[in-house]
Design a protein around this motif. Structure first.
Motif, PDB file in Angstrom:
ATOM      1  N   PRO D 139       0.811  -1.228   0.000  1.00  0.00           N
ATOM      2  CA  PRO D 139       0.000   0.000   0.000  1.00  0.00           C
ATOM      3  C   PRO D 139       0.846   1.281   0.000  1.00  0.00           C
ATOM      4  CG  PRO D 139      -1.020  -1.632   1.391  1.00  0.00           C
ATOM      5  CD  PRO D 139       0.311  -2.204   0.971  1.00  0.00           C
ATOM      6  N   HIS D 140       0.443   2.205  -0.850  1.00  0.00           N
ATOM      7  CA  HIS D 140       1.249   3.407  -1.074  1.00  0.00           C
ATOM      8  C   HIS D 140       1.440   4.233   0.193  1.00  0.00           C
ATOM      9  CE1 HIS D 140       0.973   3.425  -5.705  1.00  0.00           C
ATOM     10  NE2 HIS D 140       0.636   2.239  -5.262  1.00  0.00           N
ATOM     11  N   HIS D 141       0.372   4.349   1.009  1.00  0.00           N
ATOM     12  CA  HIS D 141       0.474   5.223   2.192  1.00  0.00           C
ATOM     13  C   HIS D 141       1.561   4.745   3.151  1.00  0.00           C
ATOM     14  CE1 HIS D 141      -1.743   2.531   5.095  1.00  0.00           C
ATOM     15  NE2 HIS D 141      -2.104   1.980   3.959  1.00  0.00           N
ATOM     16  N   LEU D 142       1.858   3.437   3.150  1.00  0.00           N
ATOM     17  CA  LEU D 142       2.896   2.942   4.056  1.00  0.00           C
ATOM     18  C   LEU D 142       4.310   3.236   3.542  1.00  0.00           C
ATOM     19  CD1 LEU D 142       1.415  -0.493   5.193  1.00  0.00           C
ATOM     20  CD2 LEU D 142       1.560   1.643   6.497  1.00  0.00           C
ATOM     21  N   ARG D 143       4.416   3.509   2.259  1.00  0.00           N
ATOM     22  CA  ARG D 143       5.746   3.766   1.689  1.00  0.00           C
ATOM     23  C   ARG D 143       6.337   5.072   2.194  1.00  0.00           C
ATOM     24  NH1 ARG D 143       4.424   2.184  -4.645  1.00  0.00           N
ATOM     25  NH2 ARG D 143       3.246   0.281  -4.149  1.00  0.00           N
ATOM     26  N   VAL D 173       3.384 -14.322  -0.797  1.00  0.00           N
ATOM     27  CA  VAL D 173       2.733 -13.544  -1.843  1.00  0.00           C
ATOM     28  C   VAL D 173       1.302 -13.260  -1.405  1.00  0.00           C
ATOM     29  CG1 VAL D 173       1.962 -13.553  -4.252  1.00  0.00           C
ATOM     30  CG2 VAL D 173       4.176 -14.568  -3.636  1.00  0.00           C
ATOM     31  N   ASP D 174       1.028 -11.987  -1.143  1.00  0.00           N
ATOM     32  CA  ASP D 174      -0.302 -11.572  -0.714  1.00  0.00           C
ATOM     33  C   ASP D 174      -0.970 -10.846  -1.885  1.00  0.00           C
ATOM     34  OD1 ASP D 174      -2.363  -9.782   0.332  1.00  0.00           O
ATOM     35  OD2 ASP D 174      -1.642 -10.306   2.329  1.00  0.00           O
ATOM     36  N   ALA D 175      -2.159 -11.260  -2.228  1.00  0.00           N
ATOM     37  CA  ALA D 175      -2.848 -10.674  -3.384  1.00  0.00           C
ATOM     38  C   ALA D 175      -2.992  -9.156  -3.260  1.00  0.00           C
ATOM     39  CB  ALA D 175      -4.231 -11.317  -3.547  1.00  0.00           C
ATOM     40  N   TYR D 176      -3.177  -8.702  -2.029  1.00  0.00           N
ATOM     41  CA  TYR D 176      -3.330  -7.263  -1.789  1.00  0.00           C
ATOM     42  C   TYR D 176      -2.045  -6.509  -2.129  1.00  0.00           C
ATOM     43  CZ  TYR D 176      -6.040  -3.633   0.728  1.00  0.00           C
ATOM     44  OH  TYR D 176      -6.806  -2.537   1.077  1.00  0.00           O
ATOM     45  N   HIS D 177      -0.934  -7.088  -1.776  1.00  0.00           N
ATOM     46  CA  HIS D 177       0.352  -6.420  -2.040  1.00  0.00           C
ATOM     47  C   HIS D 177       0.746  -6.561  -3.503  1.00  0.00           C
ATOM     48  CE1 HIS D 177       0.350  -5.666   2.118  1.00  0.00           C
ATOM     49  NE2 HIS D 177       0.592  -6.894   2.494  1.00  0.00           N
ATOM     50  N   CYS D 178       0.342  -7.653  -4.134  1.00  0.00           N
ATOM     51  CA  CYS D 178       0.546  -7.739  -5.587  1.00  0.00           C
ATOM     52  C   CYS D 178      -0.265  -6.641  -6.279  1.00  0.00           C
ATOM     53  CB  CYS D 178       0.112  -9.108  -6.113  1.00  0.00           C
ATOM     54  SG  CYS D 178       1.216 -10.442  -5.629  1.00  0.00           S
ATOM     55  N   TYR D 179      -1.513  -6.498  -5.860  1.00  0.00           N
ATOM     56  CA  TYR D 179      -2.378  -5.483  -6.467  1.00  0.00           C
ATOM     57  C   TYR D 179      -1.786  -4.091  -6.293  1.00  0.00           C
ATOM     58  CZ  TYR D 179      -6.570  -2.579  -7.095  1.00  0.00           C
ATOM     59  OH  TYR D 179      -7.469  -1.628  -7.507  1.00  0.00           O
ATOM     60  N   THR D 180      -1.368  -3.765  -5.085  1.00  0.00           N
ATOM     61  CA  THR D 180      -0.891  -2.395  -4.821  1.00  0.00           C
ATOM     62  C   THR D 180       0.503  -2.127  -5.377  1.00  0.00           C
ATOM     63  OG1 THR D 180      -0.275  -3.170  -2.614  1.00  0.00           O
ATOM     64  CG2 THR D 180      -2.354  -1.974  -2.812  1.00  0.00           C
ATOM     65  N   THR D 181       1.230  -3.179  -5.732  1.00  0.00           N
ATOM     66  CA  THR D 181       2.524  -2.958  -6.399  1.00  0.00           C
ATOM     67  C   THR D 181       2.427  -3.284  -7.883  1.00  0.00           C
ATOM     68  OG1 THR D 181       3.275  -5.209  -5.888  1.00  0.00           O
ATOM     69  CG2 THR D 181       3.846  -3.493  -4.304  1.00  0.00           C
ATOM     70  N   PRO D 208      -8.820   4.671  -6.104  1.00  0.00           N
ATOM     71  CA  PRO D 208      -7.562   4.770  -6.852  1.00  0.00           C
ATOM     72  C   PRO D 208      -6.453   3.979  -6.148  1.00  0.00           C
ATOM     73  CG  PRO D 208      -8.625   6.904  -6.753  1.00  0.00           C
ATOM     74  CD  PRO D 208      -9.419   5.988  -5.871  1.00  0.00           C
ATOM     75  N   LEU D 209      -5.583   3.392  -6.942  1.00  0.00           N
ATOM     76  CA  LEU D 209      -4.576   2.466  -6.424  1.00  0.00           C
ATOM     77  C   LEU D 209      -3.745   3.077  -5.296  1.00  0.00           C
ATOM     78  CD1 LEU D 209      -3.738  -0.427  -7.106  1.00  0.00           C
ATOM     79  CD2 LEU D 209      -1.900   0.509  -8.512  1.00  0.00           C
TER      80      LEU D 209
END
Lengths: 278, 278, 278, 278
Positions: D139-143, D173-181, D208-209
């Motif tokens: 997730p972008h906000h954590l970056r 491999v987490d689908a959520y992290h694949c999606y957000t990256t 939005p992503l």
């Protein structure tokens, strides 16, 4: 799985001829010494030659003598990175060597030293994305051909691989050595596909197991090994790599090359006929 | 170098008594089972006990049986990190085990397996800044006490250490085993100090070399080993660690503890008298 | 410790001339590109040349560019084993590279990748008994010369070395970088000698610390660095290796070669005068 | 692939209740803290409980805090071997931790230190046949939630895994992290199955992503992630392990447990309906 072919069993065929004819007889991979092609065609030329004939390099032989003195080992090791670089450029991902089941050295020391040297070899190969396959050798007569027993089973080879401790090291599984060590299809099913770097097939004469000779092999489907079961087990665990024919015989076969190609193709077709291949 | 003492050679002395008296007899280090002190004094209390008596822990014994089954190994390994954490808290930087010179197992497999297990042990110790010392064992009678020869020389132990491939693994150099493997002071000078994790001294009876028994040792300066030369060689290569007395005998010595302390001190004074110590 | 000399600081001197004159000016080691000598004299001839002039090779530079693309790295890595084999034949035991204190890459990824590549390099060197020395780089202006900070302290370099996890990797300790990172003689005394692969000396101008330029160095004893304390600390921890002069300057010095030799010798004599050397 | 369930998404369900009900709702694996069951049932009792309810343990969380001080790390590491021994006894082969995409530490040093610590963790787990899965976090906000970017992509995580250099380390491999990256199904097809230690699924809101929040996830098939394509890619490369639901939400869901079980089952049925499972 990808059907592979080598010169062992095809008489006096040249490396280049092997490459040029493999696809015609149903083989998608060749186990060759790439240096021979590179000398004639250059590196880029060799890549094109392979592509033009729709074959990949299944595996190359390890060009380093790791069983003798430190001096010989160190000298030969100097060329490994170049070989690996070339192999990598040609798309090859595997390099293999065999482990004799007996030794004249004291086995404990010989094991420790072999582990050290094979680790150094594996480290260099790894920089080029190439795996190292270790072939256990089963025939009974070789187990006493030198002073002391070394190792000849899959279990011991896996322990040696743990000792080497590099993630790019695995097994070369040869049907002949499985047969002579009584490593069954069910045993193969206990392996994980990624533990297998390369596979050899060939067949054995109908003689008592302890009289099967390393250097007296038959073509697939001509002997007593249950190769369909062997291949099915590899398929079941998800092995998708190359399965190469390697026929060691006392004398080079006298048949014409085209007959030997056909014989090889027939054998592969037979043992693979119920197995799906890539 | 720091003079160290262990219970082996001091009769029925307790661990705590060893700690309390060591400095009085000229010893700056004790090789002990720290668990015994921790059970009585707690971890912080043990640290204070050591400090109050001006001794450090030279080395602890490895609390993991790595020579038997996988099941035993895995179970015992569970406690190693706690032991290492405690040892580290107490300032101890070394943990030692010995390697028998023969085995009932097939030596090649046993070597590969030993390498794997000692590597796992070393990895855990390393997380706590503790080194693993491997003691080669020299007496001739032990070389045939099990079916097959394993290893007993420094050279082979160093190869095994290379096989283990962890930077915190080195040698425990015991004067008795140097003597029985004819590893001389000049040979020691070929080592680098950082290859040595720990040192034992003791002395040997004046019998033929191949009749020297592992369990029949003398106090330093009472036998035929040239301990001053041994120590000088360690000094010359820059070894600054602990040198601990370890006297294995068929029966526990019958003298009073104070006589055994004095005998130990006298031996150390004699063999160290021309060597500068820390 | 062994006094070493390099071309950096001796003007336009050739590699061969450096070898021929080093001993005359009191230097027992040379840091050179051995390929240049081997091209002219062959490998055996180079060994004789070094022996005849009573110098050893202190260290060679790493001939592999590990800071750029995978493709460049893999190609250059192919020659490393040959270089290592030659160096080993010539008795050299050390190969060094430097680590810039900033990078345009994202630092986390760059660190992981550097660790992987330096490990591959170290593995190859290790097969030839050669250690890899990593030089941390201290001058403040370089810390912001690229987008992101990387590492510049001894502590961080040691953590990186732990990350690389090969026992033949250690520090190149340069007096200039110690000075600019305020790593004192007392800090050196916290190191173990075996953590140090190689040492450089040179001196710094009397300007504020954050204005000391990497490329503006003085000869030993001509600046403000307390080199006797630096050397004494190395001596105290048992460092017995080579200490090589490396004088980086904006322009090549205009003095005659013999004047530069004398200046170097004078500097070494001064800073070493109270330190015993081998 | 084996369908797995965790407490995250099932409200206030207890560990034991999770085990008892999983099979009823179509799940063959549970991701749990095994210590809780062992405290109540003992080790052997826990094994029976799992067997009786026909579920395996998919993965356990890493019980060691490796992101803070050395002191905390070393203390917590003492318990890891016991946890691994228990997990191994219970048939669990995987232990997972996550890697935050930003850090307040200097990233280069933090990466080197993380590599060292995760290697120590992996070495201990490996002695018990357990793999370590590293979860990249997208997730972008954590970056930007901490001072400096660390890593968040598969490519960088694989480089970090190369840096760790233990063969039992791979990806969670987490689908959520694949999606957000933006790591697509085709990207998954470039992986080898053995690089994947564990899988998480869950779904994302239609925002939005760069506004997708880590702690605001949906149940499978309720959001915009193409989970069938994600699962098909895993199937295609031969992944046969566990795929566990992990639904992180701002507040615990208020529905009854049975409704949450049904919702989870419905989601899994939907996204798996065209995928063959074990």
């Amino acid at each position: 799985m990808i059907k592979g072919i080598s010169q062992a069993g095809l008489g006096s065929i040249s490396t280049e001829e092997l490459v040029r004819s493999a696809r015609k007889y149903g083989f998608g991979a060749v186990d060759i010494n790439t240096d021979i092609l590179i000398a004639d065609h250059g590196l880029e030329g060799t890549r094109r030659l392979l592509e033009d004939h729709h074959v990949i390099v299944g595996s190359i032989g390890l060009p380093v003598e790791w069983r003798q003195t430190d001096a010989i080992f160190r000298e030969q090791l100097t060329s490994l990175a170049v070989t690996a670089y070339h192999a990598s450029f040609l798309g090859c991902k595997s390099c293999c060597t065999y482990i004799l089941p007996a030794t004249d050295e004291l086995p404990a020391t010989y094991m420790a030293q072999s582990i050290v040297r094979l680790r150094q070899i594996a480290s260099i190969l790894d920089a080029y994305g190439i795996r190292l396959g270790l072939e256990f050798v089963g025939p009974h007569h070789l187990r006493t051909a030198w002073k002391h027993p070394f190792i000849h089973t899959v279990a011991d080879t896996l322990t040696m691989i743990d000792g080497i401790d590099r993630s790019n090291v695995g097994l070369l599984v040869d049907a002949y050595h499985c047969y002579t060590t009584e490593f069954t299809a069910d045993d193969i099913r206990q392996l994980r596909a990624e533990q297998i770097v390369h596979v050899h097939i060939n067949d054995a004469k109908d003689v008592p197991l302890d009289q099967v000779l390393d250097n007296d092999r038959l073509y697939p489907a001509e002997g007593v090994i249950d190769l369909p079961a062997f291949l099915q087990a590899l398929q079941d665990i998800g092995y998708t790599g190359v399965v190469t024919q390697e026929i060691l015989t006392p004398e080079s076969p006298s048949d014409s090359t085209s007959l030997l190609w056909e014989r090889s193709q027939r054998g592969f077709d037979h043992v693979f006929r119920n197995i799906s291949t890539l």
